[in-house]
Design an enzyme around this catalytic site. Structure first.
Site, PDB file in Angstrom:
ATOM      1  N   HIS A   1      56.379  -1.812 -48.160  1.00  0.00           N
ATOM      2  CA  HIS A   1      55.149  -2.537 -47.768  1.00  0.00           C
ATOM      3  C   HIS A   1      54.040  -1.577 -47.325  1.00  0.00           C
ATOM      4  CE1 HIS A   1      57.757  -6.147 -47.549  1.00  0.00           C
ATOM      5  NE2 HIS A   1      58.616  -5.304 -47.021  1.00  0.00           N
TER       6      HIS A   1
ATOM      7  N   ASN B   1      49.089  -4.052 -99.085  1.00  0.00           N
ATOM      8  CA  ASN B   1      49.819  -4.697 -97.995  1.00  0.00           C
ATOM      9  C   ASN B   1      51.051  -3.894 -97.570  1.00  0.00           C
ATOM     10  OD1 ASN B   1      47.867  -6.566 -98.362  1.00  0.00           O
ATOM     11  ND2 ASN B   1      49.198  -8.159 -99.225  1.00  0.00           N
TER      12      ASN B   1
ATOM     13  N   GLU C   1      42.292   8.667 -60.347  1.00  0.00           N
ATOM     14  CA  GLU C   1      41.619   7.356 -60.387  1.00  0.00           C
ATOM     15  C   GLU C   1      41.399   6.893 -61.828  1.00  0.00           C
ATOM     16  OE1 GLU C   1      38.372   7.021 -57.066  1.00  0.00           O
ATOM     17  OE2 GLU C   1      38.549   9.100 -57.691  1.00  0.00           O
TER      18      GLU C   1
ATOM     19  N   SER D   1      37.107  -0.910 -92.808  1.00  0.00           N
ATOM     20  CA  SER D   1      37.951  -0.359 -91.742  1.00  0.00           C
ATOM     21  C   SER D   1      37.982   1.161 -91.821  1.00  0.00           C
ATOM     22  CB  SER D   1      39.371  -0.915 -91.853  1.00  0.00           C
ATOM     23  OG  SER D   1      39.896  -0.654 -93.145  1.00  0.00           O
TER      24      SER D   1
ATOM     25  N   ASN E   1      37.155  14.615 -54.610  1.00  0.00           N
ATOM     26  CA  ASN E   1      37.593  13.295 -55.062  1.00  0.00           C
ATOM     27  C   ASN E   1      38.709  13.379 -56.115  1.00  0.00           C
ATOM     28  OD1 ASN E   1      35.718  12.008 -53.421  1.00  0.00           O
ATOM     29  ND2 ASN E   1      34.122  12.154 -54.987  1.00  0.00           N
TER      30      ASN E   1
ATOM     31  N   SER F   1      31.147  15.339 -54.711  1.00  0.00           N
ATOM     32  CA  SER F   1      30.158  14.270 -54.675  1.00  0.00           C
ATOM     33  C   SER F   1      28.782  14.915 -54.745  1.00  0.00           C
ATOM     34  CB  SER F   1      30.309  13.491 -53.370  1.00  0.00           C
ATOM     35  OG  SER F   1      29.087  12.867 -53.036  1.00  0.00           O
TER      36      SER F   1
ATOM     37  N   LYS G   1      33.214  16.225 -49.928  1.00  0.00           N
ATOM     38  CA  LYS G   1      34.136  15.462 -50.787  1.00  0.00           C
ATOM     39  C   LYS G   1      34.934  16.299 -51.764  1.00  0.00           C
ATOM     40  CE  LYS G   1      33.353  10.965 -50.562  1.00  0.00           C
ATOM     41  NZ  LYS G   1      34.334  10.035 -50.969  1.00  0.00           N
TER      42      LYS G   1
END
Ligand code: ARG
Length: 486
Positions: free
Chosen positions: A168, A122, A302, A35, A297, A289, A295
């Site tokens: 909504h 432990n 995101e 580990s 973005n 883009s 564009k």
């Protein structure tokens, strides 16, 4: 590290636990079980825990004072080596604990072998990880404060900016942008409280539980806890070495933070679409883009939204690891670290970027106001107007609905209907109806506590400011920070 490299690095190292073994561990087994490639992240906590343990051993007369001093100096030298990048991590020594302990013996000789008296990996790993998770929760809380500050700063600049509030995702009623942003402030303040609450249960020292049953050495676990600034101690040795609730809780806190960030980011994505046009993405937080020159973005928003799944995944993965584990320690528990480390990178990075992005957002107040005109956001005002004049609300709702149908048919807003047209629907309508239909009036009249009216927003801002002033982002000052242990 590749499996091949890990195997090569494993050859010919004597295991600290090798006493009863006569054969070497298979290379593939070493590579699979190690580990250290990820738990080396816990080096500082491991060394702090070992120093406290060594001092306690001397205080209790289990080792000599001079021996403890040698051990502490050796551990400090190791810390410096690690931080300089000079430390050689060996996968054959499995984990961070045995790498550091074996280097200690190399540096200080036989006395280094006394460090592990009355201790097991432990309780050691439980301690290290508790210290680590508590520190990261503090980092998240600082990130949440910065984000609440950013939201509050924008809210203060936009108490008079009106926009459509949605239900909504349909236009519902006018609200101030400040009210909308302060709703996120509430979420992130709750996340902060939740992180603080999780911190209290994380800052519990398990050291002294040893392998699972406690030890015959006369340890003083409360001294170790005090040395490490942990306000609480384990109650039961078996629970102490097998409890990973603190990881689950931190991952849940992180998941809720990401859910809230994802909602905020979703709105930024929507609002930056020219169809809404409510926000102008700062160029530093947008990308172009490679094919479409127009564009801009919202990639940062995101990606934060997209990375939310990693943190949920970590929570589910850890819940699944814990499920069905018999008491006490099981090696399965080693699987707690990678998901947490990944979740931590995601949560801390997302919080930092979200705060930067929110502060840098430009709002198109003109587009927001224009959007108020489309969608009959003042229909409730007409119903309330009639209700105030004695018409039962259900009936008023019907009349306002008929007014909406009429205006929609004529392609205009409710406020553009004539007094006669409105009176034809109900004789209760008078000339002052146009005051009620005004969007600014609609917002200003919402004086109920927590509502979108300016007085309520001012009160909310005062509450957030008081909260920000009270929260000292110094780790020691957080609730759940160091306190006296008996
Ligand atoms: N690397 C181990 C873990 O993270 C450390 C504890 C190992 N203890 C043991 N008895 N094998 O869980």
């Amino acid at each position: 590290m590749s499996e091949g490299k890990a195997r090569a690095a494993c050859q010919g190292v004597t295991k600290p636990w090798g006493g009863r073994f006569t054969q070497a561990t298979a290379g593939a087994v070493e590579a699979f079980t190690q580990s250290v490639s990820f738990d080396r992240a816990l080096y500082a906590q491991d060394i702090a825990g070992s120093k406290a343990h060594a001092r306690m051993l001397a205080r209790q007369g289990i080792i000599l004072q001079a021996e403890a001093e040698t051990i502490v100096l050796g551990l400090e030298a190791i810390l410096a080596e690690i931080e300089r990048g000079d430390f050689v991590w060996r996968p054959a020594l499995e984990d961070v604990h045995m790498n550091i302990e074996s280097r200690l013996v190399e540096l200080v000789g036989e006395v280094g072998k006394k460090l592990h008296t009355g201790r097991s990996r432990n309780d050691q790993v439980a301690l290290d990880f508790r210290l680590f998770v508590a520190e990261r929760l503090d980092v998240w809380r600082r990130g949440l404060i910065a984000l609440v500050r950013a939201l509050t700063g924008q809210a203060k600049a936009h108490t008079a900016t009106l926009m459509p509030g949605h239900t909504h995702l349909q236009p519902a009623q006018p609200v101030s942008l400040a009210q909308h942003l302060l709703a996120y402030g509430c979420m992130f303040r709750r996340d902060y409280e939740r992180a603080g609450d999780a911190t209290r249960r994380t800052r519990v020292s398990p050291l002294g539980a040893a392998a699972l049953a406690g030890t015959t050495h006369p340890l003083d676990p409360a001294f170790v806890a005090r040395e490490l600034g942990l306000p609480a101690l384990f109650e039961n040795s078996m629970d102490a070495v097998s409890d990973r609730d603190f990881v689950l809780e931190a991952l849940f806190v992180g998941s809720v933070i990401m859910a809230h960030l994802s909602r905020l980011c979703e709105e930024i994505v929507l609002w930056s679409n020219p169809g809404f046009g409510f926000v102008i993405l700062p160029e530093a937080f947008a990308t172009g883009s490679s094919i479409m020159p127009q564009k801009r973005n919202p990639d940062v928003a995101e990606l934060i939204r997209g990375k939310t799944g990693r943190v949920y995944g970590a929570l589910i993965s850890m819940l699944t690891v814990v499920k069905g584990l018999p008491l006490t320690y099981n090696r399965d528990m080693q699987e707690d670290k990678e998901p947490f480390l990944d979740a931590d990178r995601t949560v801390s990075g997302s919080l930092e970027l979200a705060a930067g992005m929110v502060s840098a957002l430009g709002f198109s107040t003109e587009r927001m106001r224009r959007a108020l005109g489309a969608g009959f956001l003042n229909a409730t005002e007409l119903a309330d107007y009639l209700a105030t004049r004695g018409m039962p609300f259900r009936e008023a709702h019907g009349v306002a609905g008929r007014a909406v149908a009429l205006a929609e048919h004529q392609g205009k807003g409710l406020e553009d209907l004539s007094l006669e047209e409105l009176r034809a629907l109900s004789p209760l309508v008078e000339a002052d109806v146009f005051v009620a239909l005004d969007y600014d009036t609609a917002v200003a009249r919402r004086k109920t506590p927590g509502g979108t009216g300016p007085e309520s927003v001012a009160a909310q801002l005062a509450t957030v400011d008081a909260w920000l002033a009270a929260e000292d982002p110094t780790p020691g000052k957080f609730p759940g920070g160091p306190a006296e242990v008996g």
